[in-house]
Design a protein around this motif. Structure first.
Motif, PDB file in Angstrom:
ATOM      1  N   ALA A  34       0.843  -1.199   0.000  1.00 59.99           N
ATOM      2  CA  ALA A  34       0.000   0.000   0.000  1.00 59.99           C
ATOM      3  C   ALA A  34       0.877   1.249   0.000  1.00 59.99           C
ATOM      4  CB  ALA A  34      -0.937  -0.009   1.210  1.00 59.99           C
ATOM      5  N   TYR A  35       1.958   1.232   0.773  1.00 56.97           N
ATOM      6  CA  TYR A  35       2.900   2.360   0.811  1.00 56.97           C
ATOM      7  C   TYR A  35       3.522   2.573  -0.568  1.00 56.97           C
ATOM      8  CZ  TYR A  35       7.154   4.976   1.852  1.00 56.97           C
ATOM      9  OH  TYR A  35       8.169   5.910   1.847  1.00 56.97           O
ATOM     10  N   ARG A  36       3.983   1.490  -1.178  1.00 55.40           N
ATOM     11  CA  ARG A  36       4.606   1.604  -2.495  1.00 55.40           C
ATOM     12  C   ARG A  36       3.615   2.113  -3.547  1.00 55.40           C
ATOM     13  NH1 ARG A  36       7.534  -2.814  -0.443  1.00 55.40           N
ATOM     14  NH2 ARG A  36       6.015  -4.344  -1.168  1.00 55.40           N
ATOM     15  N   ALA A  37       2.333   1.786  -3.386  1.00 55.38           N
ATOM     16  CA  ALA A  37       1.313   2.229  -4.337  1.00 55.38           C
ATOM     17  C   ALA A  37       0.995   3.717  -4.181  1.00 55.38           C
ATOM     18  CB  ALA A  37       0.043   1.400  -4.176  1.00 55.38           C
ATOM     19  N   GLY A  38       1.288   4.282  -3.036  1.00 56.77           N
ATOM     20  CA  GLY A  38       1.044   5.699  -2.804  1.00 56.77           C
ATOM     21  C   GLY A  38       1.038   6.028  -1.331  1.00 56.77           C
ATOM     22  N   HIS A  39       1.625   7.160  -0.980  1.00 58.08           N
ATOM     23  CA  HIS A  39       1.688   7.584   0.410  1.00 58.08           C
ATOM     24  C   HIS A  39       1.799   9.105   0.467  1.00 58.08           C
ATOM     25  CE1 HIS A  39       5.793   6.661  -0.992  1.00 58.08           C
ATOM     26  NE2 HIS A  39       6.101   7.787  -0.387  1.00 58.08           N
ATOM     27  N   LEU A  40       1.654   9.649   1.652  1.00 58.99           N
ATOM     28  CA  LEU A  40       1.809  11.085   1.821  1.00 58.99           C
ATOM     29  C   LEU A  40       3.227  11.492   1.436  1.00 58.99           C
ATOM     30  CD1 LEU A  40      -0.016  11.707   5.223  1.00 58.99           C
ATOM     31  CD2 LEU A  40      -0.883  12.094   2.917  1.00 58.99           C
ATOM     32  N   PRO A  41       3.394  12.654   0.810  1.00 56.17           N
ATOM     33  CA  PRO A  41       4.730  13.087   0.395  1.00 56.17           C
ATOM     34  C   PRO A  41       5.713  13.093   1.569  1.00 56.17           C
ATOM     35  CG  PRO A  41       3.058  14.513  -0.549  1.00 56.17           C
ATOM     36  CD  PRO A  41       2.363  13.615   0.438  1.00 56.17           C
ATOM     37  N   GLY A  42       6.863  12.479   1.364  1.00 52.30           N
ATOM     38  CA  GLY A  42       7.914  12.457   2.369  1.00 52.30           C
ATOM     39  C   GLY A  42       7.750  11.406   3.452  1.00 52.30           C
ATOM     40  N   ALA A  43       6.647  10.673   3.435  1.00 49.84           N
ATOM     41  CA  ALA A  43       6.404   9.679   4.482  1.00 49.84           C
ATOM     42  C   ALA A  43       7.378   8.512   4.366  1.00 49.84           C
ATOM     43  CB  ALA A  43       4.973   9.155   4.401  1.00 49.84           C
ATOM     44  N   VAL A  44       7.699   7.931   5.521  1.00 51.25           N
ATOM     45  CA  VAL A  44       8.490   6.705   5.583  1.00 51.25           C
ATOM     46  C   VAL A  44       7.556   5.582   6.007  1.00 51.25           C
ATOM     47  CG1 VAL A  44      10.647   7.906   6.108  1.00 51.25           C
ATOM     48  CG2 VAL A  44       9.216   7.115   7.981  1.00 51.25           C
ATOM     49  N   PHE A  45       7.835   4.368   5.546  1.00 46.71           N
ATOM     50  CA  PHE A  45       7.014   3.232   5.951  1.00 46.71           C
ATOM     51  C   PHE A  45       7.635   2.591   7.184  1.00 46.71           C
ATOM     52  CE2 PHE A  45       5.884  -1.329   5.820  1.00 46.71           C
ATOM     53  CZ  PHE A  45       4.517  -1.180   6.001  1.00 46.71           C
ATOM     54  N   VAL A  46       6.822   2.383   8.212  1.00 47.63           N
ATOM     55  CA  VAL A  46       7.256   1.712   9.437  1.00 47.63           C
ATOM     56  C   VAL A  46       6.368   0.481   9.606  1.00 47.63           C
ATOM     57  CG1 VAL A  46       7.636   1.926  11.910  1.00 47.63           C
ATOM     58  CG2 VAL A  46       7.994   3.917  10.434  1.00 47.63           C
ATOM     59  N   SER A  47       6.972  -0.675   9.470  1.00 46.11           N
ATOM     60  CA  SER A  47       6.231  -1.936   9.464  1.00 46.11           C
ATOM     61  C   SER A  47       5.816  -2.379  10.862  1.00 46.11           C
ATOM     62  CB  SER A  47       7.103  -3.028   8.834  1.00 46.11           C
ATOM     63  OG  SER A  47       6.515  -4.297   8.995  1.00 46.11           O
ATOM     64  N   LEU A  48       4.553  -2.719  10.999  1.00 49.82           N
ATOM     65  CA  LEU A  48       4.065  -3.303  12.246  1.00 49.82           C
ATOM     66  C   LEU A  48       4.803  -4.608  12.530  1.00 49.82           C
ATOM     67  CD1 LEU A  48       2.065  -3.572  14.638  1.00 49.82           C
ATOM     68  CD2 LEU A  48       0.507  -4.697  13.042  1.00 49.82           C
ATOM     69  N   ASP A  49       4.936  -5.440  11.517  1.00 47.09           N
ATOM     70  CA  ASP A  49       5.516  -6.767  11.714  1.00 47.09           C
ATOM     71  C   ASP A  49       7.022  -6.744  11.949  1.00 47.09           C
ATOM     72  OD1 ASP A  49       3.050  -8.113  11.440  1.00 47.09           O
ATOM     73  OD2 ASP A  49       3.198  -7.924   9.269  1.00 47.09           O
ATOM     74  N   VAL A  50       7.714  -5.759  11.391  1.00 49.05           N
ATOM     75  CA  VAL A  50       9.182  -5.736  11.483  1.00 49.05           C
ATOM     76  C   VAL A  50       9.681  -4.805  12.585  1.00 49.05           C
ATOM     77  CG1 VAL A  50      11.305  -5.216  10.211  1.00 49.05           C
ATOM     78  CG2 VAL A  50       9.394  -6.318   9.036  1.00 49.05           C
ATOM     79  N   VAL A  51       9.023  -3.660  12.772  1.00 47.48           N
ATOM     80  CA  VAL A  51       9.527  -2.639  13.701  1.00 47.48           C
ATOM     81  C   VAL A  51       8.652  -2.471  14.940  1.00 47.48           C
ATOM     82  CG1 VAL A  51      10.091  -0.183  13.940  1.00 47.48           C
ATOM     83  CG2 VAL A  51      10.625  -1.383  11.805  1.00 47.48           C
ATOM     84  N   LEU A  74      13.282   2.071  14.173  1.00 48.60           N
ATOM     85  CA  LEU A  74      12.919   3.473  13.976  1.00 48.60           C
ATOM     86  C   LEU A  74      14.104   4.259  13.429  1.00 48.60           C
ATOM     87  CD1 LEU A  74      10.709   4.254  17.102  1.00 48.60           C
ATOM     88  CD2 LEU A  74       9.978   3.724  14.770  1.00 48.60           C
ATOM     89  N   ALA A  75      15.291   4.015  13.959  1.00 45.58           N
ATOM     90  CA  ALA A  75      16.483   4.717  13.472  1.00 45.58           C
ATOM     91  C   ALA A  75      16.699   4.455  11.990  1.00 45.58           C
ATOM     92  CB  ALA A  75      17.706   4.301  14.280  1.00 45.58           C
TER      93      ALA A  75
END
Length: 91
Positions: A34-51, A74-75
């Protein structure tokens, strides 16, 4: 004090804020897709499962992560101790 919900005007007034896309779905869809398909400008993806959670196991589906693992994740996303973070999803 940061309000619990911010709008576009607040984000524009605080360009230092890190915008974190934390979309996650329990129905099998991928938040990363979903992030790769579109996100707010400048946003970073933070995974629930990984982070944001430790792997599922005896402590439940999304147990709180080990603090060092959480901080490292997060870093890696550009979020540090002094960061102002605005998290969003699509629900």
């Amino acid at each position: 004090m940061i309000p619990p919900v911010v709008d576009q005007a607040w984000l524009e007034a605080h360009p230092e804020a890190v915008v974190a896309d934390v979309r996650s779905y329990l129905d099998g869809r991928s938040g990363a897709d979903a992030y790769r398909a579109g996100h707010l400008p400048g946003a970073v993806f933070v995974s629930l499962d990984v982070v944001l959670a430790d792997p599922p196991g005896s402590r439940g589906r999304h147990p709180l992560p080990d603090p060092s693992r959480f901080a490292a994740g997060l870093a890696a996303s550009g979020i540090g101790d002094a960061s102002t973070v605005v998290a969003y999803d699509d629900a």
